[in-house]
Design a protein around this motif. Sequence first.
Motif, PDB file in Angstrom:
ATOM      1  N   PRO A   2     -52.158 -64.448  66.717  1.00  0.00           N
ATOM      2  CA  PRO A   2     -53.067 -64.903  65.740  1.00  0.00           C
ATOM      3  C   PRO A   2     -54.202 -65.602  66.663  1.00  0.00           C
ATOM      4  O   PRO A   2     -54.100 -66.110  67.413  1.00  0.00           O
ATOM      5  CB  PRO A   2     -52.160 -65.947  65.182  1.00  0.00           C
ATOM      6  N   GLN A   3     -55.420 -65.516  65.950  1.00  0.00           N
ATOM      7  CA  GLN A   3     -56.591 -66.156  66.462  1.00  0.00           C
ATOM      8  C   GLN A   3     -56.692 -67.704  65.998  1.00  0.00           C
ATOM      9  O   GLN A   3     -56.206 -67.911  65.005  1.00  0.00           O
ATOM     10  CB  GLN A   3     -57.961 -65.597  65.936  1.00  0.00           C
ATOM     11  N   ALA A   4     -56.902 -68.467  66.914  1.00  0.00           N
ATOM     12  CA  ALA A   4     -57.038 -69.997  66.671  1.00  0.00           C
ATOM     13  C   ALA A   4     -58.237 -70.123  65.303  1.00  0.00           C
ATOM     14  O   ALA A   4     -58.136 -70.869  64.419  1.00  0.00           O
ATOM     15  CB  ALA A   4     -57.597 -70.679  67.906  1.00  0.00           C
ATOM     16  N   SER A   5     -59.290 -69.379  65.634  1.00  0.00           N
ATOM     17  CA  SER A   5     -60.321 -69.517  64.450  1.00  0.00           C
ATOM     18  C   SER A   5     -61.271 -68.196  64.548  1.00  0.00           C
ATOM     19  O   SER A   5     -61.482 -67.775  65.628  1.00  0.00           O
ATOM     20  CB  SER A   5     -61.139 -71.006  64.341  1.00  0.00           C
ATOM     21  N   ARG A   6     -61.840 -67.803  63.590  1.00  0.00           N
ATOM     22  CA  ARG A   6     -62.661 -66.811  63.642  1.00  0.00           C
ATOM     23  C   ARG A   6     -63.830 -67.456  62.513  1.00  0.00           C
ATOM     24  O   ARG A   6     -63.409 -67.960  61.444  1.00  0.00           O
ATOM     25  CB  ARG A   6     -62.446 -65.744  63.016  1.00  0.00           C
ATOM     26  N   LYS A   7     -65.223 -67.471  62.808  1.00  0.00           N
ATOM     27  CA  LYS A   7     -66.049 -67.933  61.937  1.00  0.00           C
ATOM     28  C   LYS A   7     -66.312 -66.578  60.766  1.00  0.00           C
ATOM     29  O   LYS A   7     -66.523 -65.419  60.922  1.00  0.00           O
ATOM     30  CB  LYS A   7     -67.307 -67.886  62.449  1.00  0.00           C
ATOM     31  N   HIS A   8     -66.196 -67.078  59.614  1.00  0.00           N
ATOM     32  CA  HIS A   8     -66.204 -66.039  58.262  1.00  0.00           C
ATOM     33  C   HIS A   8     -67.577 -65.983  57.821  1.00  0.00           C
ATOM     34  O   HIS A   8     -68.250 -67.308  57.303  1.00  0.00           O
ATOM     35  CB  HIS A   8     -65.231 -66.180  57.381  1.00  0.00           C
ATOM     36  N   ALA A   9     -68.220 -65.026  57.736  1.00  0.00           N
ATOM     37  CA  ALA A   9     -69.600 -64.971  57.269  1.00  0.00           C
ATOM     38  C   ALA A   9     -69.546 -65.567  55.885  1.00  0.00           C
ATOM     39  O   ALA A   9     -70.661 -66.049  55.453  1.00  0.00           O
ATOM     40  CB  ALA A   9     -70.276 -63.666  57.636  1.00  0.00           C
ATOM     41  N   GLN A  10     -68.452 -64.985  55.199  1.00  0.00           N
ATOM     42  CA  GLN A  10     -68.398 -65.396  53.740  1.00  0.00           C
ATOM     43  C   GLN A  10     -68.554 -66.772  53.260  1.00  0.00           C
ATOM     44  O   GLN A  10     -69.309 -67.134  52.473  1.00  0.00           O
ATOM     45  CB  GLN A  10     -67.114 -64.945  53.162  1.00  0.00           C
ATOM     46  N   ASP A  11     -67.952 -67.559  54.023  1.00  0.00           N
ATOM     47  CA  ASP A  11     -68.014 -69.140  53.766  1.00  0.00           C
ATOM     48  C   ASP A  11     -68.599 -70.176  54.841  1.00  0.00           C
ATOM     49  O   ASP A  11     -68.621 -71.265  54.780  1.00  0.00           O
ATOM     50  CB  ASP A  11     -66.690 -69.571  53.081  1.00  0.00           C
ATOM     51  N   GLY A  12     -68.566 -69.365  56.108  1.00  0.00           N
ATOM     52  CA  GLY A  12     -69.082 -70.398  57.103  1.00  0.00           C
ATOM     53  C   GLY A  12     -68.314 -71.110  57.810  1.00  0.00           C
ATOM     54  O   GLY A  12     -68.475 -71.734  58.831  1.00  0.00           O
ATOM     55  N   LEU A  13     -66.954 -71.210  57.160  1.00  0.00           N
ATOM     56  CA  LEU A  13     -65.824 -72.058  57.881  1.00  0.00           C
ATOM     57  C   LEU A  13     -65.068 -71.283  59.041  1.00  0.00           C
ATOM     58  O   LEU A  13     -64.832 -70.135  58.975  1.00  0.00           O
ATOM     59  CB  LEU A  13     -65.008 -72.439  56.880  1.00  0.00           C
ATOM     60  N   ASP A  14     -64.603 -71.829  59.757  1.00  0.00           N
ATOM     61  CA  ASP A  14     -63.473 -71.579  60.909  1.00  0.00           C
ATOM     62  C   ASP A  14     -62.387 -71.601  60.217  1.00  0.00           C
ATOM     63  O   ASP A  14     -61.878 -72.741  59.604  1.00  0.00           O
ATOM     64  CB  ASP A  14     -63.681 -72.491  62.196  1.00  0.00           C
ATOM     65  N   ARG A  15     -61.241 -70.623  60.358  1.00  0.00           N
ATOM     66  CA  ARG A  15     -60.285 -70.464  59.814  1.00  0.00           C
ATOM     67  C   ARG A  15     -59.366 -69.802  60.726  1.00  0.00           C
ATOM     68  O   ARG A  15     -59.654 -68.773  61.231  1.00  0.00           O
ATOM     69  CB  ARG A  15     -60.252 -69.836  58.410  1.00  0.00           C
ATOM     70  N   SER A  16     -58.021 -70.208  60.666  1.00  0.00           N
ATOM     71  CA  SER A  16     -57.064 -69.303  61.526  1.00  0.00           C
ATOM     72  C   SER A  16     -56.951 -68.199  60.627  1.00  0.00           C
ATOM     73  O   SER A  16     -56.806 -67.991  59.432  1.00  0.00           O
ATOM     74  CB  SER A  16     -55.672 -70.167  61.331  1.00  0.00           C
ATOM     75  N   THR A  17     -56.970 -66.992  61.510  1.00  0.00           N
ATOM     76  CA  THR A  17     -56.504 -65.477  60.963  1.00  0.00           C
ATOM     77  C   THR A  17     -55.450 -64.931  61.702  1.00  0.00           C
ATOM     78  O   THR A  17     -55.034 -65.230  62.683  1.00  0.00           O
ATOM     79  CB  THR A  17     -57.871 -64.816  61.018  1.00  0.00           C
ATOM     80  N   VAL A  18     -54.981 -63.906  60.929  1.00  0.00           N
ATOM     81  CA  VAL A  18     -53.625 -63.355  61.506  1.00  0.00           C
ATOM     82  C   VAL A  18     -54.197 -61.784  60.983  1.00  0.00           C
ATOM     83  O   VAL A  18     -54.396 -61.584  60.054  1.00  0.00           O
ATOM     84  CB  VAL A  18     -52.360 -63.763  60.890  1.00  0.00           C
ATOM     85  N   ASP A  19     -53.992 -60.907  62.088  1.00  0.00           N
ATOM     86  CA  ASP A  19     -54.080 -59.469  61.568  1.00  0.00           C
ATOM     87  C   ASP A  19     -52.721 -58.793  61.482  1.00  0.00           C
ATOM     88  O   ASP A  19     -51.730 -59.092  62.146  1.00  0.00           O
ATOM     89  CB  ASP A  19     -54.865 -58.770  62.809  1.00  0.00           C
TER      90      ASP A  19
END
Length: 127
Positions: free
Chosen positions: A87-104
């Motif tokens: 899991p990534q600590a955070s990725r910047k999402h273009a959709q909302d501009g927020l950093d969120r934890s993501t899991v693939d």
Amino acid sequence: MAHGPVPSRLTLLASLPSFDWGTKVRFLGCVTSYSAAAGRLVLEHDCPKSCQVKAWVDVRLLLEKLTFEHTAVGQWVNVIGYITLKPQASRKHAQDGLDRSTVDVQALMLWSAGPLDIERYETCLSR
């Protein structure tokens, strides 16, 4: 000695970052985006309410069976699959501009949640 596939672990989407790479999981999420070119769904579920986790679900193995009800924004779907990346600590999402934890997650199965009592589901899994 047990034979057959490893069982999946039923969990809330918010708990996915706590699992190791290669863990087989089952979870529910709401489609927030779908990229046909990438073969990826992005799922969210705000339980607990402050949840900042997104699941990036690789659905390329399932493309022949996916329908609009599986990929439309706002649809709730069940997923069984494997955690494919740490899991990534955070990725910047273009959709909302927020950093969120993501899991693939590599999806093995995906199906519509249909009529769902989301509060009951959350209560059962939060115990």
